[in-house]
Design an enzyme around this catalytic site. Structure first.
Site, PDB file in Angstrom:
ATOM      1  N   SER A   1      43.837  41.362  59.237  1.00  0.00           N
ATOM      2  CA  SER A   1      42.762  41.851  59.938  1.00  0.00           C
ATOM      3  C   SER A   1      42.926  41.632  61.547  1.00  0.00           C
ATOM      4  CB  SER A   1      41.780  40.717  59.735  1.00  0.00           C
ATOM      5  OG  SER A   1      40.477  40.577  60.656  1.00  0.00           O
TER       6      SER A   1
ATOM      7  N   TYR B   1      39.958  31.583  58.980  1.00  0.00           N
ATOM      8  CA  TYR B   1      40.223  32.541  58.479  1.00  0.00           C
ATOM      9  C   TYR B   1      41.138  33.664  59.465  1.00  0.00           C
ATOM     10  CZ  TYR B   1      38.987  37.671  57.449  1.00  0.00           C
ATOM     11  OH  TYR B   1      39.133  39.150  57.313  1.00  0.00           O
TER      12      TYR B   1
HETATM   13  N1  LIG Z   1      34.880  43.423  56.349  1.00  0.00           N
HETATM   14  C1  LIG Z   1      35.460  43.265  57.341  1.00  0.00           C
HETATM   15  O1  LIG Z   1      35.116  43.570  58.465  1.00  0.00           O
HETATM   16  C2  LIG Z   1      36.956  43.136  57.565  1.00  0.00           C
HETATM   17  C3  LIG Z   1      37.849  43.578  58.481  1.00  0.00           C
HETATM   18  C4  LIG Z   1      39.250  43.027  58.706  1.00  0.00           C
HETATM   19  C5  LIG Z   1      39.774  42.786  57.262  1.00  0.00           C
HETATM   20  N2  LIG Z   1      39.257  42.631  56.429  1.00  0.00           N
HETATM   21  C6  LIG Z   1      39.799  42.237  54.969  1.00  0.00           C
HETATM   22  O2  LIG Z   1      39.692  43.441  54.168  1.00  0.00           O
HETATM   23  C7  LIG Z   1      39.962  42.585  52.943  1.00  0.00           C
HETATM   24  C8  LIG Z   1      38.784  43.285  51.860  1.00  0.00           C
HETATM   25  O3  LIG Z   1      37.437  42.704  52.756  1.00  0.00           O
HETATM   26  P1  LIG Z   1      36.014  43.254  52.330  1.00  0.00           P
HETATM   27  O4  LIG Z   1      35.276  43.130  53.604  1.00  0.00           O
HETATM   28  O5  LIG Z   1      35.971  44.686  51.353  1.00  0.00           O
HETATM   29  O6  LIG Z   1      35.555  42.170  51.348  1.00  0.00           O
HETATM   30  P2  LIG Z   1      34.430  41.698  50.252  1.00  0.00           P
HETATM   31  O7  LIG Z   1      33.547  43.034  50.072  1.00  0.00           O
HETATM   32  O8  LIG Z   1      33.945  40.349  50.518  1.00  0.00           O
HETATM   33  O9  LIG Z   1      35.577  41.828  49.053  1.00  0.00           O
HETATM   34  C9  LIG Z   1      36.306  40.948  48.851  1.00  0.00           C
HETATM   35  C10 LIG Z   1      37.115  40.922  47.210  1.00  0.00           C
HETATM   36  O10 LIG Z   1      37.992  39.910  47.159  1.00  0.00           O
HETATM   37  C11 LIG Z   1      37.481  39.279  45.940  1.00  0.00           C
HETATM   38  N3  LIG Z   1      37.933  37.745  45.879  1.00  0.00           N
HETATM   39  C12 LIG Z   1      37.324  36.885  46.801  1.00  0.00           C
HETATM   40  N4  LIG Z   1      37.670  35.599  46.480  1.00  0.00           N
HETATM   41  C13 LIG Z   1      38.382  35.822  45.300  1.00  0.00           C
HETATM   42  C14 LIG Z   1      39.128  34.960  44.358  1.00  0.00           C
HETATM   43  N5  LIG Z   1      39.277  33.722  44.675  1.00  0.00           N
HETATM   44  N6  LIG Z   1      39.758  35.514  43.395  1.00  0.00           N
HETATM   45  C15 LIG Z   1      39.925  36.915  43.194  1.00  0.00           C
HETATM   46  N7  LIG Z   1      39.355  37.860  43.934  1.00  0.00           N
HETATM   47  C16 LIG Z   1      38.829  37.132  45.086  1.00  0.00           C
HETATM   48  C17 LIG Z   1      35.928  39.738  45.665  1.00  0.00           C
HETATM   49  O11 LIG Z   1      35.517  39.453  44.427  1.00  0.00           O
HETATM   50  P3  LIG Z   1      34.893  38.221  43.931  1.00  0.00           P
HETATM   51  O12 LIG Z   1      34.066  37.423  44.879  1.00  0.00           O
HETATM   52  O13 LIG Z   1      34.220  38.889  42.702  1.00  0.00           O
HETATM   53  O14 LIG Z   1      36.069  37.234  43.459  1.00  0.00           O
HETATM   54  C18 LIG Z   1      36.109  41.074  46.202  1.00  0.00           C
HETATM   55  O15 LIG Z   1      36.593  41.962  45.168  1.00  0.00           O
HETATM   56  C19 LIG Z   1      39.905  41.186  52.918  1.00  0.00           C
HETATM   57  O16 LIG Z   1      41.370  40.753  53.040  1.00  0.00           O
HETATM   58  C20 LIG Z   1      39.504  41.047  54.510  1.00  0.00           C
HETATM   59  O17 LIG Z   1      39.818  39.859  55.022  1.00  0.00           O
HETATM   60  C21 LIG Z   1      37.820  42.867  56.258  1.00  0.00           C
END
Ligand SMILES: NC(=O)c1ccc[n+]([C@@H]2O[C@H](COP(=O)([O-])OP(=O)(O)OC[C@H]3O[C@@H](n4cnc5c(N)ncnc54)[C@H](OP(=O)(O)O)[C@@H]3O)[C@@H](O)[C@H]2O)c1
Length: 252
Positions: free
Chosen positions: A149, A162
């Site tokens: 991130s 985080y």
């Molecule tokens: N959104 C942003 O602005 C942003 C910015 C920079 C980087 N990122 C990074 O991008 C990646 C994806 O983020 P996103 O925004 O798409 O998040 P999201 O929509 O919240 O999706 C997160 C995914 O991880 C899974 N997950 C969470 N805890 C878990 C666990 N204990 N075991 C297995 N699976 C788990 C969730 O499924 P379940 O909850 O069903 O387990 C879901 O499939 C992450 O690494 C995040 O840090 C996000």
């Protein structure tokens, strides 16, 4: 001296890729894109969403999905073995699953801090270790993409633990690249903020502020991150140990 030119050893494109957190958001976009690229994909999350089930039903030979908590190492290992039986040996990992945070550090309990570190840093490293050991035992080369991130590059209030996990994964990426000696390419992609369940905690004021500070004038879209992940898994590049920031220069 031999007059033959040494052929550089290249890491072939991944053919079976494990995507953690592939049920929604960026993970689901990565899974969908890799399927379109003809790659076999294994995806897990705690809850398998209807979207992910639909992909598994549409592409039964190419996709395997499961309900796994990344913090349950035994369940993760069982899933990896299941994937190997169904799709073949894994030679690509996308560490995408993570939990967010929306609490000032002084209001975040020790248990909450430990939980974020476990999910976003410790468990992905443990899973990566397990897959790497099996890849190496089979003499396979491969690729690792860690989704980190922009929070590892600059500070954001409410995201202390985080950010620490994302910086930790970026550091691990560099050391993995060194340690794996070119047999496995390891890189991070570091997206700027994009709309998802994780970022839903950001208020409109914060989002507007990020957009104002972004030269390209918009939040990052998952569709802008996906091609970079695909390149790192499938293209013939010599990119290794890098953190590729995808944020429209918001952090510059
Ligand atoms: N959104 C942003 O602005 C942003 C910015 C920079 C980087 N990122 C990074 O991008 C990646 C994806 O983020 P996103 O925004 O798409 O998040 P999201 O929509 O919240 O999706 C997160 C995914 O991880 C899974 N997950 C969470 N805890 C878990 C666990 N204990 N075991 C297995 N699976 C788990 C969730 O499924 P379940 O909850 O069903 O387990 C879901 O499939 C992450 O690494 C995040 O840090 C996000």
């Amino acid at each position: 001296m031999s007059d033959s030119v040494a052929v550089p050893t290249q890491v072939p494109p991944s053919s079976v890729v494990l995507v953690s957190g592939g049920s929604r958001g960026l993970g689901l976009a990565i899974v969908t894109d890799l399927i379109e690229a003809g790659v076999k994909v294994a995806a897990f999350a705690r809850t398998v969403t209807p979207e992910l089930t639909a992909l598994a039903e549409k592409f039964p030979e190419q996709v395997h999905v499961g309900s796994v908590d990344i913090n349950d190492a035994k369940a993760g290992q069982a899933f990896v073995k299941e994937v190997e039986t169904k799709l073949g040996p894994i030679d690509g990992i996308v560490n995408n699953a993570a939990v967010g945070q929306d609490s000032l550090h002084v209001h975040t309990s020790a248990e909450q801090i430990a939980g974020i570190i476990q999910t976003n840093l410790t468990s992905p490293l443990v899973l990566t270790r397990f897959v790497l050991r099996r890849m190496m035992a089979k003499g396979l080369k491969g690729r690792i993409v860690n989704v980190t991130s922009i929070c590892a590059q600059r500070g954001y209030p409410g995201l202390v633990a985080y950010s620490a996990t994302k910086g930790g994964m970026d550091s691990a990426t560099r050391s993995l690249a060194r340690e794996l000696g070119g047999r496995v390419l390891a890189n991070s992609v570091a997206p700027g903020f994009f709309a998802s369940e994780m970022s839903a905690v950001l208020g409109q004021t914060q989002l507007d502020q990020i957009v104002r500070r972004t030269p390209t004038g918009h939040l990052t879209e998952p569709e802008e991150v996906v091609p970079v992940v695909r390149m790192l898994l499938l293209d013939n590049t010599n990119i290794n140990g890098q953190v590729l920031v995808i944020d429209g220069a918001a952090s510059i």
